[in-house]
Design an enzyme around this catalytic site. Sequence first.
Site, PDB file in Angstrom:
ATOM      1  N   ASP A   1      29.603  41.670  -3.454  1.00 22.83           N
ATOM      2  CA  ASP A   1      29.911  42.542  -4.588  1.00 22.83           C
ATOM      3  C   ASP A   1      28.625  42.872  -5.339  1.00 22.83           C
ATOM      4  O   ASP A   1      28.052  42.017  -6.019  1.00 22.83           O
ATOM      5  CB  ASP A   1      30.912  41.830  -5.504  1.00 22.83           C
ATOM      6  CG  ASP A   1      31.656  42.786  -6.414  1.00 22.83           C
ATOM      7  OD1 ASP A   1      31.366  43.988  -6.387  1.00 22.83           O
ATOM      8  OD2 ASP A   1      32.535  42.315  -7.158  1.00 22.83           O
ATOM      9  N   ASP A   2      28.130  44.105  -5.198  1.00 27.15           N
ATOM     10  CA  ASP A   2      26.904  44.551  -5.871  1.00 27.15           C
ATOM     11  C   ASP A   2      25.653  43.839  -5.342  1.00 27.15           C
ATOM     12  O   ASP A   2      24.737  43.522  -6.100  1.00 27.15           O
ATOM     13  CB  ASP A   2      26.985  44.314  -7.388  1.00 27.15           C
ATOM     14  CG  ASP A   2      28.080  45.111  -8.073  1.00 27.15           C
ATOM     15  OD1 ASP A   2      28.878  45.748  -7.370  1.00 27.15           O
ATOM     16  OD2 ASP A   2      28.140  45.087  -9.316  1.00 27.15           O
TER      17      ASP A   2
ATOM     18  N   CYS B   1      32.555  50.305  -6.716  1.00 24.93           N
ATOM     19  CA  CYS B   1      33.353  49.296  -6.015  1.00 24.93           C
ATOM     20  C   CYS B   1      34.590  49.841  -5.308  1.00 24.93           C
ATOM     21  O   CYS B   1      34.710  49.772  -4.083  1.00 24.93           O
ATOM     22  CB  CYS B   1      33.770  48.195  -6.983  1.00 24.93           C
ATOM     23  SG  CYS B   1      32.392  47.325  -7.759  1.00 24.93           S
TER      24      CYS B   1
ATOM     25  N   ASP C   1      29.288  46.303  -1.098  1.00 25.45           N
ATOM     26  CA  ASP C   1      29.986  47.542  -1.449  1.00 25.45           C
ATOM     27  C   ASP C   1      29.090  48.548  -2.141  1.00 25.45           C
ATOM     28  O   ASP C   1      29.269  49.761  -2.002  1.00 25.45           O
ATOM     29  CB  ASP C   1      31.225  47.244  -2.308  1.00 25.45           C
ATOM     30  CG  ASP C   1      30.913  46.496  -3.601  1.00 25.45           C
ATOM     31  OD1 ASP C   1      29.761  46.072  -3.805  1.00 25.45           O
ATOM     32  OD2 ASP C   1      31.854  46.324  -4.417  1.00 25.45           O
ATOM     33  N   ASN C   2      28.106  48.085  -2.906  1.00 24.44           N
ATOM     34  CA  ASN C   2      27.182  48.993  -3.597  1.00 24.44           C
ATOM     35  C   ASN C   2      25.981  48.201  -4.094  1.00 24.44           C
ATOM     36  O   ASN C   2      25.908  46.991  -3.912  1.00 24.44           O
ATOM     37  CB  ASN C   2      27.859  49.724  -4.751  1.00 24.44           C
ATOM     38  CG  ASN C   2      28.631  48.835  -5.696  1.00 24.44           C
ATOM     39  OD1 ASN C   2      29.861  48.894  -5.726  1.00 24.44           O
ATOM     40  ND2 ASN C   2      27.936  47.984  -6.444  1.00 24.44           N
TER      41      ASN C   2
END
Length: 497
Positions: free
Chosen positions: A34-35, A78, A270-271
Amino acid sequence: MLLTRLTLFLVLLTGAVLAQNPAARPNVVLIVGDDHDLSAIGCYNTLSGRSQAKTPNLDYLAKEGVRFTRAYATTSSCSPSRSTLLSGRHNHNTGQYGLAHATHHFRSHEELKTLPALLREAGYATARIGKYHVAPASAYKFDEALSDDGSNPVKMAGQCATFLESNKTRPFFLYFCPTDPHRAGSNKNLPYGANPHGNRPNGHDGVTETVYGMDSLRVPYFLPDAPETKAELAQYYQSVSRMDQGIGKLFDLLKEKGLWENTIVIYLSDNGMPVPGAKTTHYEPGVRLPLIIRNPFSNRKNQVCDELVSWVDVTPTLLDYAGLNPPVMANASRPQGGGEYGERGPTNFYHGKSWKGYFDRNAGPNKAPFKGDTVFLSHTFHEVTMYYPMRSVVTKRYKLIWNVAHDLPFPFASDLWGSATWQGFLKSGKTQYGPRTKEAYMRRPAFELYDLEKDPQERTNLVQNKAYKTIYDTLLASLKNFQEQTNDPWRVKWVHE
């Protein structure tokens, strides 16, 4: 009765064949950080030259498989990114334009057929654990939701044990999504108000925390070199290492249960990092991310792939491995039916390509039958208050960004605005934020063209350079065609504005 017996016989025969040849329908574990920024992972140190985060388990995965150096999320947000991962379609086609939080209420089309649903229909056992963040649940349906809590990756791994044990003889798909290293909120007790990224004063059960000293940290090029930034990086790297420890625990479980050699493992993010200049942008720190794949049925070990790939490729690749022959955009005609304004809904083909050919057992290191020379990016919202659509095309050398709403100032996600890095920058009174000025970050032109080979930090916009007019025209035509093919509602901007 005869038909029933014949059907049962065929099912048993198929099961026997698959048991003898697990590569025909391999297990799949898809792990989504996540990130997680490309600079915060050890095995990419040779690429970035600046990685300081300790990630021994992800490094091990890279030695066991392939590390991709030109892998892109199609949007740096996200929910839209995860909808792309699980559908094989850009978010402007899934309908997941922004975050799925109740406040923002973005949802994919009900009729969308996604990866978990298709694998379930093909006989796979499917389970998810941790961050979900897409909607509606009917479109992204799994057999089991093991837990929605992704805050402790080590605990998460332990919660997968029963699912793995019960599916030793049946192909399975496990979607493993920690919330690390996403920011969890501000903490005034930390130096410079640094954000804890899920770190807790008393730690997490079963986790041996890796603590980083801020004074020795080097700052990535896209951030200001300031105490606030270093304090936040120390917290961010700690959460990256915690995630890595949970991933290692999951690897141990797969090995203990005899599943490691029958399971394809994919790790990606995701990013980009949750700071201005990365997350929510189409600049490299926002969308160029880690991708590591271990395929136990391939001879590709400890290799690096420089081909361009993106997250719309994930679903067609995994369906290809499941033997479902996914229809892809390269072989599709323009969507039929509907009207001028894009009301046709999801396409009946996938917008990406399968990577399966790259991992063929007999493929030599320099003889891959797979090539990727272009990817497309599509962003519309993050939070519902953040309307700033961008459409981009990336080739081996160039990137063209179309800022559709360029008359508006670039909006700030609430967690980015509140980051210690950005608040420290605002208080400093300085005007230069990483590679661009504050004004250039907030006010953008309609088009940005970058030579990624000569200018990897995207400092010089070449749109007004006459020497690049042919390149600009070619990329723009490619971008418009992409919008038509993928049923992008924002393509009407070319007609009405």
